[in-house]
Design an enzyme around this catalytic site. Structure first.
Site, PDB file in Angstrom:
ATOM      1  N   CYS A 141       0.950  -1.147  -0.175  1.00  0.00           N
ATOM      2  CA  CYS A 141       0.134   0.057   0.056  1.00  0.00           C
ATOM      3  C   CYS A 141       0.861   1.207   0.047  1.00  0.00           C
ATOM      4  O   CYS A 141       0.424   2.323  -0.195  1.00  0.00           O
ATOM      5  CB  CYS A 141      -1.029   0.130   1.273  1.00  0.00           C
ATOM      6  N   HIS A 160      -2.723   7.200   3.480  1.00  0.00           N
ATOM      7  CA  HIS A 160      -3.328   5.794   2.728  1.00  0.00           C
ATOM      8  C   HIS A 160      -4.601   5.581   3.481  1.00  0.00           C
ATOM      9  O   HIS A 160      -4.661   5.541   4.855  1.00  0.00           O
ATOM     10  CB  HIS A 160      -2.173   4.749   3.080  1.00  0.00           C
ATOM     11  N   ASN A 213     -10.123   0.348   0.967  1.00  0.00           N
ATOM     12  CA  ASN A 213      -8.693   0.537   0.768  1.00  0.00           C
ATOM     13  C   ASN A 213      -8.408  -0.078  -0.362  1.00  0.00           C
ATOM     14  O   ASN A 213      -8.370  -1.272  -1.024  1.00  0.00           O
ATOM     15  CB  ASN A 213      -7.862  -0.655   1.760  1.00  0.00           C
TER      16      ASN A 213
HETATM   17  N1  ACO Z   1     -17.268  -8.092  10.926  1.00  0.00           N
HETATM   18  C1  ACO Z   1     -17.858  -8.303  12.315  1.00  0.00           C
HETATM   19  N2  ACO Z   1     -16.852  -8.846  13.188  1.00  0.00           N
HETATM   20  C2  ACO Z   1     -15.426  -8.770  12.831  1.00  0.00           C
HETATM   21  C3  ACO Z   1     -15.091  -8.648  11.313  1.00  0.00           C
HETATM   22  C4  ACO Z   1     -16.243  -8.271  10.536  1.00  0.00           C
HETATM   23  N3  ACO Z   1     -15.586  -7.819   9.188  1.00  0.00           N
HETATM   24  N4  ACO Z   1     -13.777  -8.747  11.338  1.00  0.00           N
HETATM   25  C5  ACO Z   1     -13.376  -9.285  12.597  1.00  0.00           C
HETATM   26  N5  ACO Z   1     -14.338  -9.147  13.152  1.00  0.00           N
HETATM   27  C6  ACO Z   1     -14.527  -9.616  14.760  1.00  0.00           C
HETATM   28  C7  ACO Z   1     -13.101 -10.335  15.034  1.00  0.00           C
HETATM   29  O1  ACO Z   1     -13.615 -11.810  14.823  1.00  0.00           O
HETATM   30  C8  ACO Z   1     -13.151 -10.175  16.439  1.00  0.00           C
HETATM   31  O2  ACO Z   1     -13.965 -10.937  17.280  1.00  0.00           O
HETATM   32  P1  ACO Z   1     -13.626 -11.248  18.779  1.00  0.00           P
HETATM   33  O3  ACO Z   1     -13.463  -9.986  19.525  1.00  0.00           O
HETATM   34  O4  ACO Z   1     -15.041 -12.167  19.111  1.00  0.00           O
HETATM   35  O5  ACO Z   1     -12.689 -12.431  18.573  1.00  0.00           O
HETATM   36  C9  ACO Z   1     -13.514  -8.624  16.677  1.00  0.00           C
HETATM   37  O6  ACO Z   1     -14.280  -8.304  15.305  1.00  0.00           O
HETATM   38  C10 ACO Z   1     -12.404  -7.868  16.819  1.00  0.00           C
HETATM   39  O7  ACO Z   1     -11.339  -8.164  15.807  1.00  0.00           O
HETATM   40  P2  ACO Z   1     -10.232  -7.287  15.253  1.00  0.00           P
HETATM   41  O8  ACO Z   1      -9.150  -8.138  14.454  1.00  0.00           O
HETATM   42  O9  ACO Z   1      -9.282  -6.770  16.610  1.00  0.00           O
HETATM   43  O10 ACO Z   1     -10.738  -5.959  14.453  1.00  0.00           O
HETATM   44  P3  ACO Z   1     -10.271  -4.623  14.160  1.00  0.00           P
HETATM   45  O11 ACO Z   1     -10.873  -3.575  15.017  1.00  0.00           O
HETATM   46  O12 ACO Z   1      -8.602  -4.632  14.537  1.00  0.00           O
HETATM   47  O13 ACO Z   1     -10.570  -4.490  12.948  1.00  0.00           O
HETATM   48  C11 ACO Z   1      -9.357  -4.449  10.739  1.00  0.00           C
HETATM   49  C12 ACO Z   1     -10.010  -5.398  11.799  1.00  0.00           C
HETATM   50  C13 ACO Z   1     -10.580  -3.654  10.187  1.00  0.00           C
HETATM   51  C14 ACO Z   1      -8.811  -5.280   9.687  1.00  0.00           C
HETATM   52  C15 ACO Z   1      -8.298  -3.509  11.369  1.00  0.00           C
HETATM   53  O14 ACO Z   1      -7.364  -4.426  11.958  1.00  0.00           O
HETATM   54  C16 ACO Z   1      -7.476  -2.950  10.449  1.00  0.00           C
HETATM   55  O15 ACO Z   1      -7.963  -1.963   9.713  1.00  0.00           O
HETATM   56  N6  ACO Z   1      -6.156  -3.135  10.251  1.00  0.00           N
HETATM   57  C17 ACO Z   1      -5.183  -2.403   9.283  1.00  0.00           C
HETATM   58  C18 ACO Z   1      -5.233  -2.617   7.989  1.00  0.00           C
HETATM   59  C19 ACO Z   1      -4.425  -1.948   7.145  1.00  0.00           C
HETATM   60  O16 ACO Z   1      -3.728  -0.822   7.699  1.00  0.00           O
HETATM   61  N7  ACO Z   1      -3.577  -2.331   6.114  1.00  0.00           N
HETATM   62  C20 ACO Z   1      -2.681  -1.866   5.548  1.00  0.00           C
HETATM   63  C21 ACO Z   1      -1.889  -2.223   4.606  1.00  0.00           C
HETATM   64  S1  ACO Z   1      -2.688  -3.586   3.587  1.00  0.00           S
HETATM   65  C22 ACO Z   1      -1.479  -3.834   2.296  1.00  0.00           C
HETATM   66  O17 ACO Z   1      -0.512  -3.327   2.190  1.00  0.00           O
HETATM   67  C23 ACO Z   1      -2.010  -4.759   1.191  1.00  0.00           C
END
Ligand code: ACO
Length: 336
Positions: free
Chosen positions: A115, A257, A287
């Site tokens: 990214c 980003h 994204n």
């Molecule tokens: N819908 C509902 N619940 C979900 C979903 C979903 N789509 N996805 C995960 N959950 C649940 C999980 O199972 C977890 O449940 P639990 O607490 O019962 O175990 C809970 O939600 C929290 O999960 P987390 O992984 O902690 O969720 P988080 O708030 O971190 O959000 C996300 C996930 C959106 C992916 C986030 O971590 C994020 O944006 N990360 C960064 C992504 C990024 O910056 N990418 C950049 C580079 S990408 C590249 O280079 C190609």
């Protein structure tokens, strides 16, 4: 006399017409519109139709950026395509895009930095322009991320989208509106396992074993990626601000980003920049990896958000791990 610099001369974005709403994803996965909006900021994403690939989106965005720059394809002597989803491993996507855009025998190559690809591309283009290796560079960030999404993985399905954004950069001087004034690039391969598409390369083929069924899909450790994104974009942004000599108060717009709205909000807090100065396009496009910064720039620019001479900070983070930031002023162009 003012120092040589690359100057932003054209800007365009292209999103494929088909959109997928959070409601539609809620019917496919155990998720909800409310979860997606509050945890990521995404409201819909655009998805390319079957048979439409990265090069096709890149050509659309490239046309728009060239039009925004006043046409004159022949004058472009370098094309860089930043992408993590190339049309194929060999050849690179860029030469075909150059041919389809009528760029003649301009140098054409891909940059792969996850990214952060657009930031790596803009720094590479600027170096070529200030060194005199090129006079006008077309840089396109393009992705068809829908092709690497695991149909069983709700985490990645809700955040990624397809799209392309492009800029034309020309050789100029640092005192002109639109000049790129400072850069910071970095990488840390010890974090390579946070975001991967493990299959399709020599590493996997060298084993002589068939790939795992999910080897062609993106795997992301979301929480750790989130924390690294905030940390690395924060440090890199600060390095650029120090280099260019701007305080946080003097930054008019932060164009980060578009990975997650919460990342952008947290970054602004860390930098001490008002939240109103954070440019956000994630609601519309999700994204789009290498395409997200030029798409956000084109969207905000076409809404009249930037004034000539405004100070912009660009910053990105992605697979690798990689990160990069740049400081520029707004040239007052009209995006396409
Ligand atoms: N819908 C509902 N619940 C979900 C979903 C979903 N789509 N996805 C995960 N959950 C649940 C999980 O199972 C977890 O449940 P639990 O607490 O019962 O175990 C809970 O939600 C929290 O999960 P987390 O992984 O902690 O969720 P988080 O708030 O971190 O959000 C996300 C996930 C959106 C992916 C986030 O971590 C994020 O944006 N990360 C960064 C992504 C990024 O910056 N990418 C950049 C580079 S990408 C590249 O280079 C190609």
């Amino acid at each position: 006399m003012s120092a040589r610099a690359a100057v932003l001369a054209g800007l365009g974005g292209y999103l494929p017409p088909r959109t997928v709403t959070n409601e539609e994803l809620s019917r496919r996965f155990d998720t909800s519109d409310e979860w997606i909006r509050t945890r990521t900021g995404v409201e819909r994403r655009h998805v390319a139709d079957p048979g439409v690939s990265t090069g096709d989106l890149a050509v659309e965005a490239g046309h728009r950026a060239l039009k925004s720059a006043g046409g004159g394809q022949g004058a472009v002597d370098m094309l860089i395509v930043a992408t993590a989803t190339p049309d194929q491993p060999v050849p690179a996507t860029a030469p075909d895009v150059a041919a389809r855009l009528g760029l003649g025998t301009a140098a054409a190559f891909d940059v792969q930095a996850g990214c952060s690809g657009f930031l790596y591309g803009i720094a590479t283009a600027s170096a070529a322009l200030t060194a005199g290796h090129a006079t006008r560079v077309l840089l396109i960030g393009a992705e068809v991320f829908s092709t690497v999404l695991n149909p069983g993985d709700r985490t990645t399905a809700v955040i990624f989208g397809d799209g392309a954004g492009a800029v034309v950069l020309r050789a100029g001087t640092a005192d002109e509106p639109g000049a790129l004034l400072a850069f910071d690039l970095g990488a840390d391969g010890t974090g390579k396992d946070l975001i991967t598409i493990p299959g399709g390369g020599a590493r996997q083929r060298s084993t002589g074993r068939p790939p795992q069924p999910d080897a062609g899909y993106i795997h992301m450790r979301g929480q750790e990626t989130f924390a690294e994104a905030v940390r690395r974009m924060g440090q890199s942004s600060q390095a650029v601000l120090d280099r260019v000599g701007w305080s946080a108060d003097e930054v008019d717009h932060v164009v980060g980003h578009q990975a997650n709205l919460r990342i952008l909000r947290t970054l602004a807090v860390h930098l001490g920049v008002d939240q109103e100065r954070v440019v956000s396009h994630i609601q519309e496009a999700g994204n789009t990896s290498s395409a997200s910064i030029p798409l956000a720039l084109a969207d905000a620019g076409s809404r009249g958000r930037f004034r000539t001479g405004d100070r912009l900070l660009l910053t990105a983070f992605g697979a690798g791990l990689t990160w990069g930031s740049a400081a520029l002023t707004w040239p007052g162009l009209t995006p396409e």
